[in-house]
Enzyme design. Structure first.
Site, PDB file in Angstrom:
ATOM      1  N   GLU A   9     -45.698   8.450   4.877  1.00  0.00           N
ATOM      2  CA  GLU A   9     -44.430   7.959   4.310  1.00  0.00           C
ATOM      3  C   GLU A   9     -43.243   8.279   5.231  1.00  0.00           C
ATOM      4  OE1 GLU A   9     -45.064   7.844  -0.412  1.00  0.00           O
ATOM      5  OE2 GLU A   9     -45.120   9.877   0.383  1.00  0.00           O
ATOM      6  N   ASN A  55     -47.209  24.561   5.725  1.00  0.00           N
ATOM      7  CA  ASN A  55     -45.740  24.569   5.739  1.00  0.00           C
ATOM      8  C   ASN A  55     -45.133  25.794   6.414  1.00  0.00           C
ATOM      9  OD1 ASN A  55     -46.161  22.272   4.291  1.00  0.00           O
ATOM     10  ND2 ASN A  55     -45.159  22.963   2.411  1.00  0.00           N
ATOM     11  N   LYS A  63     -34.203  16.370  -2.229  1.00  0.00           N
ATOM     12  CA  LYS A  63     -35.636  16.456  -1.909  1.00  0.00           C
ATOM     13  C   LYS A  63     -35.926  15.841  -0.539  1.00  0.00           C
ATOM     14  CE  LYS A  63     -40.241  15.768  -3.780  1.00  0.00           C
ATOM     15  NZ  LYS A  63     -41.088  15.066  -4.729  1.00  0.00           N
ATOM     16  N   SER A 105     -47.913  16.464   2.073  1.00  0.00           N
ATOM     17  CA  SER A 105     -48.584  15.176   1.858  1.00  0.00           C
ATOM     18  C   SER A 105     -48.668  14.393   3.167  1.00  0.00           C
ATOM     19  CB  SER A 105     -47.838  14.353   0.799  1.00  0.00           C
ATOM     20  OG  SER A 105     -46.488  14.179   1.189  1.00  0.00           O
TER      21      SER A 105
END
Length: 296
Positions: free
Chosen positions: A261, A195, A177, A249
């Site tokens: 992140e 995306n 992932k 995200s």
């Protein structure tokens, strides 16, 4: 009873899907616990509005799901972990890598597990949760005591009706992932596009082959798994096409002015490259460009 630490999209998804009366959110120190958390859920399987209480003092959950952002996980868990019995399984649902190892290193005597999930959930409005895509969730051990807790954890989560599987080698699953996230998310954040649109851009086309070389070398050195840069690129592009209209995200965090992140995705890969003496200029460039976006 299952306790959920972190009331973001993923925490709310598990909260809505688990049997009513068997789930509670966990307040962080100083947060009020006297009101339920309520939100609308689509597509709904019962009442459209979900109401979930906060865990009351003295209640001992049989399982703790941690659905905080990767950068918040260690501190959030440290603030509440002493309330829970030493044998309570703790299941981490963070993006990227690094936060899972940090938790396992801090509490090696506890059953710490990690999950990798392809369930999609988002919040187009603060009080609305949309289950955007059904997927699979894999659960595996990060510490030695967690090995005995895998099957019970899978069984408890399977009460949602979602597809949940045991995975003895969860690190390999998390890496799979991580590679997809590293090859899609930073580009969508930098280019501010969904995306699928990254595939035709100059930034992507001029750097993706070098990025995949870096990913391939890092995988080989840290996991002893050999995968060609070309096959990694094919996998990244397949996911980008399959989720063409989605907002990652990372892009959503940048648009909302939240911390991303990136440190646990391309930043983690850059740091790993430093430790293994593998050059990672593309991962470093993507990390720095996203960090600049989220510091504005």
């Amino acid at each position: 009873m299952i306790g959920i630490l972190g009331a973001g999209s993923l925490g709310r998804l598990w909260g809505a899907m688990l049997p009513a009366g068997r789930v509670a959110f966990i307040a962080r120190p100083g947060e009020p616990t006297d009101t339920d958390l309520s939100y609308r859920f689509r597509p709904f399987k019962g009442p459209e509005t979900v109401r979930i209480p906060f865990l009351k003092a003295g209640n001992k959950p049989d399982l703790l799901l941690v659905t905080t952002k990767a950068g918040d996980t260690l501190d959030a868990l440290a603030g509440v972990i002493d309330q829970f019995a030493m044998d309570t399984p703790i299941l981490l649902f963070q993006n990227g890598l690094g936060s899972q190892q940090a938790v396992a290193d801090r509490w090696p005597e506890r059953p710490i597990l990690a999950a990798s999930t392809t369930e999609g959930a988002n919040r187009p409005e603060p009080k609305l949760l949309v289950h955007a895509g059904t997927g699979d969730t894999w659960v595996g051990p990060m510490t030695e005591p967690a090995r005995a807790a895998v099957s019970k954890t899978v069984e408890m989560l399977a009460a949602t009706g979602l597809a949940v599987h045991p995975e003895p080698d969860i690190l390999q699953r998390l890496w799979q992932k991580l590679i997809i996230n590293a090859g899609i998310n930073p580009y969508t954040a930098i280019l501010d596009c969904p995306n699928g649109e990254i595939l035709s851009t100059h930034l992507y086309q001029s750097t993706i082959d070098d990025l995949c070389h870096e990913l391939s070398e890092l995988m080989d050195a840290s996991l002893q798994i050999r995968e060609t840069p070309n096959s990694l690129r094919q996998r990244i592009e397949q996911v980008a096409r399959n989720t063409a209209g989605n907002t990652s995200s990372m892009r959503a965090d940048v648009l909302r002015g939240r911390r991303t992140e990136i440190d646990f995705i391309n930043g983690y890969l850059t740091q790993l490259g430093n430790e293994l003496s593998i050059k990672t200029p593309v991962n470093q460039m993507l990390t720095e460009r996203v960090q600049q976006l989220s510091s504005h």
